[in-house]
Design an enzyme around this catalytic site. Structure first.
Site: not given
Length: 259
Positions: A13, A15
């Site tokens: 991922d 963020d």
């Protein structure tokens, strides 16, 4: 836990794992550099459908993180691939930004508000009552309802913002129709991403900062999962879920030596 095969490819991922509020998380640059040097397949994933991979490449580069365009996978790309598989050369009424509209244009979709096959809801900072009303009416008239991701809020420096999942709930309330969410935690996003880089779930790992999206999607796709504590999830939160990541680490810096 049964012995797993060595990790040959990585999905992470963005963020909360690589960056936080526009600032690189310590260790992110070293992790990405080692991935590039190793030649191992990898993808940086995001449920945010606002930006194209080219946009995200430029934004990350300004922060000092070098991620090639072809190594970025968004919920908009996963949505477009799903629609291309389901109904090639279809049509859609789109609420969203360039990341989503570009992905749909690239698969040959016609964007229209005249009897579209689908209403496709994505992320935008300018949700309008007019656009939501049009979406409701089109769905009531038979258009199928698709959303890029179920995230109910998004981050900003001022605080939480209503996101795709929250607006989807409004449309669902008005139509009685639930959307099909293409992004995390739907393992579809992980599997299409793995296919894009020619990787297999048995020898892949997912890194994320959220139990309810990143870790869940990784588990359901059959991957090893690593939870980092630089985002939304705290150590005390993990036991509240009926599933667990393969390993919990403080940050991405702890995974550099795993490559």
């Amino acid at each position: 836990m049964a012995d797993r095969k060595p990790i040959e490819s990585w999905l992470t991922d963005m963020d909360g794992v690589l960056i936080h509020e526009g600032v690189p998380i310590p260790g992110a640059d070293s992790f990405l550099k080692k991935l590039r040097e190793s030649g191992r397949p990898f993808l940086v994933l995001t449920n945010n459908s606002i930006y194209t991979p080219r946009d995200l490449h430029a934004r990350l580069r300004r922060m000092g993180l070098d991620v090639p365009i072809e190594n970025i996978w968004t919920s908009a790309l996963a949505t477009a691939q799903f629609l291309d598989d389901q109904r090639p050369d279809g049509s859609a009424y789109v609420i969203g930004e360039a990341g989503l509209t570009t992905a749909l244009h690239d698969i040959g979709y016609v964007l229209t508000d005249h009897e579209p096959d689908y209403v496709v809801l994505g992320e935008t900072r300018t949700y309008s009552f007019e656009a939501m009303t049009k979406a409701v009416r089109l769905i009531n008239n038979g258009a199928r309802f698709i959303a890029t991701n179920p995230d109910e809020t998004g981050p900003s420096t001022e605080g939480a913002l209503p996101a795709t999942g929250a607006v989807a709930a409004l449309i669902t309330k008005a139509t009685g129709k639930q959307p099909y969410f293409a992004g995390k935690p739907n393992p579809l996003m992980m599997r299409t991403g793995l296919n894009t880089i020619g990787a297999h779930s048995e020898t892949s790992a997912m890194i994320g900062d959220r139990m309810d999206t990143d870790v869940l999607a990784g588990i359901e796709a059959g991957m090893q999962t690593f939870l980092v504590l630089t985002g939304l999830t705290r150590p005390s939160d993990v036991d509240a879920f009926p599933y667990r990541p393969s390993k919990v680490v403080d940050s991405i810096a702890d995974l550099v030596d795993r490559i």
